[in-house]
Write a protein that holds these residues in place. Structure first.
Motif, PDB file in Angstrom:
ATOM      1  N   THR A 227      56.929 -22.856 -32.127  1.00 19.53           N
ATOM      2  CA  THR A 227      57.569 -24.162 -31.962  1.00 19.53           C
ATOM      3  C   THR A 227      56.868 -25.250 -32.763  1.00 19.53           C
ATOM      4  OG1 THR A 227      56.220 -24.794 -30.050  1.00 19.53           O
ATOM      5  CG2 THR A 227      58.266 -23.585 -29.600  1.00 19.53           C
ATOM      6  N   GLY A 228      55.921 -24.847 -33.600  1.00 14.20           N
ATOM      7  CA  GLY A 228      55.171 -25.839 -34.369  1.00 14.20           C
ATOM      8  C   GLY A 228      54.031 -26.446 -33.574  1.00 14.20           C
ATOM      9  N   ASN A 229      53.501 -25.690 -32.624  1.00 17.63           N
ATOM     10  CA  ASN A 229      52.383 -26.132 -31.765  1.00 17.63           C
ATOM     11  C   ASN A 229      52.704 -27.374 -30.944  1.00 17.63           C
ATOM     12  OD1 ASN A 229      50.541 -24.043 -32.296  1.00 17.63           O
ATOM     13  ND2 ASN A 229      49.947 -25.009 -34.210  1.00 17.63           N
ATOM     14  N   LYS A 230      53.929 -27.435 -30.470  1.00 17.78           N
ATOM     15  CA  LYS A 230      54.316 -28.549 -29.596  1.00 17.78           C
ATOM     16  C   LYS A 230      53.724 -28.347 -28.206  1.00 17.78           C
ATOM     17  CE  LYS A 230      58.405 -29.700 -32.121  1.00 17.78           C
ATOM     18  NZ  LYS A 230      59.805 -29.989 -32.126  1.00 17.78           N
ATOM     19  N   THR A 231      53.678 -29.412 -27.458  1.00 22.40           N
ATOM     20  CA  THR A 231      53.125 -29.397 -26.113  1.00 22.40           C
ATOM     21  C   THR A 231      53.951 -28.510 -25.190  1.00 22.40           C
ATOM     22  OG1 THR A 231      52.315 -31.641 -26.412  1.00 22.40           O
ATOM     23  CG2 THR A 231      52.490 -30.856 -24.154  1.00 22.40           C
ATOM     24  N   ILE A 232      53.272 -27.801 -24.315  1.00 19.00           N
ATOM     25  CA  ILE A 232      53.929 -26.966 -23.313  1.00 19.00           C
ATOM     26  C   ILE A 232      53.822 -27.680 -21.970  1.00 19.00           C
ATOM     27  CG2 ILE A 232      53.834 -24.791 -22.040  1.00 19.00           C
ATOM     28  CD1 ILE A 232      52.741 -23.513 -24.596  1.00 19.00           C
ATOM     29  N   ILE A 233      54.925 -27.771 -21.277  1.00 21.74           N
ATOM     30  CA  ILE A 233      54.947 -28.383 -19.951  1.00 21.74           C
ATOM     31  C   ILE A 233      55.052 -27.279 -18.916  1.00 21.74           C
ATOM     32  CG2 ILE A 233      56.237 -29.860 -18.376  1.00 21.74           C
ATOM     33  CD1 ILE A 233      57.154 -31.437 -20.841  1.00 21.74           C
ATOM     34  N   VAL A 234      54.193 -27.343 -17.920  1.00 20.82           N
ATOM     35  CA  VAL A 234      54.210 -26.385 -16.827  1.00 20.82           C
ATOM     36  C   VAL A 234      54.686 -27.123 -15.592  1.00 20.82           C
ATOM     37  CG1 VAL A 234      52.819 -24.834 -15.414  1.00 20.82           C
ATOM     38  CG2 VAL A 234      52.307 -25.087 -17.847  1.00 20.82           C
ATOM     39  N   HIS A 235      55.722 -26.588 -14.958  1.00 20.09           N
ATOM     40  CA  HIS A 235      56.318 -27.225 -13.785  1.00 20.09           C
ATOM     41  C   HIS A 235      56.244 -26.261 -12.612  1.00 20.09           C
ATOM     42  CE1 HIS A 235      58.952 -29.668 -11.384  1.00 20.09           C
ATOM     43  NE2 HIS A 235      59.754 -28.651 -11.202  1.00 20.09           N
ATOM     44  N   CYS A 236      55.863 -26.768 -11.466  1.00 19.46           N
ATOM     45  CA  CYS A 236      55.691 -25.937 -10.283  1.00 19.46           C
ATOM     46  C   CYS A 236      56.855 -26.165  -9.314  1.00 19.46           C
ATOM     47  CB  CYS A 236      54.378 -26.295  -9.605  1.00 19.46           C
ATOM     48  SG  CYS A 236      53.823 -25.075  -8.418  1.00 19.46           S
ATOM     49  N   ASN A 237      57.309 -25.072  -8.732  1.00 23.21           N
ATOM     50  CA  ASN A 237      58.427 -25.193  -7.802  1.00 23.21           C
ATOM     51  C   ASN A 237      57.997 -25.560  -6.384  1.00 23.21           C
ATOM     52  OD1 ASN A 237      57.308 -22.803  -6.972  1.00 23.21           O
ATOM     53  ND2 ASN A 237      59.215 -21.661  -6.947  1.00 23.21           N
ATOM     54  N   ASN A 238      56.690 -25.587  -6.123  1.00 24.67           N
ATOM     55  CA  ASN A 238      56.246 -25.914  -4.763  1.00 24.67           C
ATOM     56  C   ASN A 238      55.217 -27.038  -4.742  1.00 24.67           C
ATOM     57  OD1 ASN A 238      53.949 -24.661  -5.754  1.00 24.67           O
ATOM     58  ND2 ASN A 238      53.582 -23.504  -3.886  1.00 24.67           N
ATOM     59  N   GLY A 239      55.210 -27.872  -5.722  1.00 25.09           N
ATOM     60  CA  GLY A 239      54.234 -28.959  -5.775  1.00 25.09           C
ATOM     61  C   GLY A 239      53.289 -28.773  -6.935  1.00 25.09           C
ATOM     62  N   VAL A 240      52.040 -28.382  -6.645  1.00 26.21           N
ATOM     63  CA  VAL A 240      51.061 -28.268  -7.720  1.00 26.21           C
ATOM     64  C   VAL A 240      50.244 -26.983  -7.696  1.00 26.21           C
ATOM     65  CG1 VAL A 240      50.817 -30.753  -7.993  1.00 26.21           C
ATOM     66  CG2 VAL A 240      49.360 -29.556  -6.369  1.00 26.21           C
ATOM     67  N   GLY A 241      50.250 -26.262  -6.606  1.00 22.05           N
ATOM     68  CA  GLY A 241      49.357 -25.114  -6.445  1.00 22.05           C
ATOM     69  C   GLY A 241      49.520 -24.016  -7.479  1.00 22.05           C
ATOM     70  N   ARG A 242      50.727 -23.577  -7.707  1.00 24.30           N
ATOM     71  CA  ARG A 242      50.951 -22.481  -8.643  1.00 24.30           C
ATOM     72  C   ARG A 242      50.713 -22.900 -10.084  1.00 24.30           C
ATOM     73  NH1 ARG A 242      56.416 -20.015  -5.865  1.00 24.30           N
ATOM     74  NH2 ARG A 242      55.378 -19.332  -3.965  1.00 24.30           N
ATOM     75  N   SER A 243      51.191 -24.068 -10.442  1.00 20.79           N
ATOM     76  CA  SER A 243      51.003 -24.526 -11.826  1.00 20.79           C
ATOM     77  C   SER A 243      49.527 -24.810 -12.102  1.00 20.79           C
ATOM     78  CB  SER A 243      51.857 -25.753 -12.127  1.00 20.79           C
ATOM     79  OG  SER A 243      51.557 -26.803 -11.239  1.00 20.79           O
ATOM     80  N   GLY A 244      48.811 -25.371 -11.134  1.00 22.11           N
ATOM     81  CA  GLY A 244      47.378 -25.616 -11.305  1.00 22.11           C
ATOM     82  C   GLY A 244      46.609 -24.324 -11.466  1.00 22.11           C
TER      83      GLY A 244
END
Length: 90
Positions: free
Chosen positions: A12-29
């Motif tokens: 993707t040309g080293n674009k930023t990756i966004i991580v989104h969690c479906n239950n708040g922050v625990g899984r994405s963190g």
């Protein structure tokens, strides 16, 4: 998983990756923490999971349970086991 993520990001040309969690922050963190810890492990050769997670601004607030820390630790052990299996250092 990390290699696939890096390849995708490079595509993707080293674009930023966004991580989104479906239950708040625990899984994405936990996910972001594992990726960061693997990178640190590659560079430093050793990593203290608890101290590094607490010092990382993005994960210090998101990794809140012993189960999450344990999962991160176990994920690093699996990474090391796979690395040792395929590495040829002799």
């Amino acid at each position: 998983m990390q290699d696939q993520l890096q390849k995708w990001q490079q595509g993707t040309g080293n674009k930023t990756i966004i991580v989104h969690c479906n239950n708040g922050v625990g899984r994405s963190g936990t996910f972001c923490g594992i990726l960061s810890l693997v990178e640190l492990l590659k560079v430093e050769g050793v990593v203290d999971v608890f101290l590094k997670v607490r010092s990382m601004p993005i994960t210090s607030k998101f990794v809140q349970t012993l189960t999450q820390y344990r999962f991160m630790y176990d994920a690093l052990l699996v990474y090391l086991d796979n690395f040792d299996t395929y590495a040829n250092f002799k």
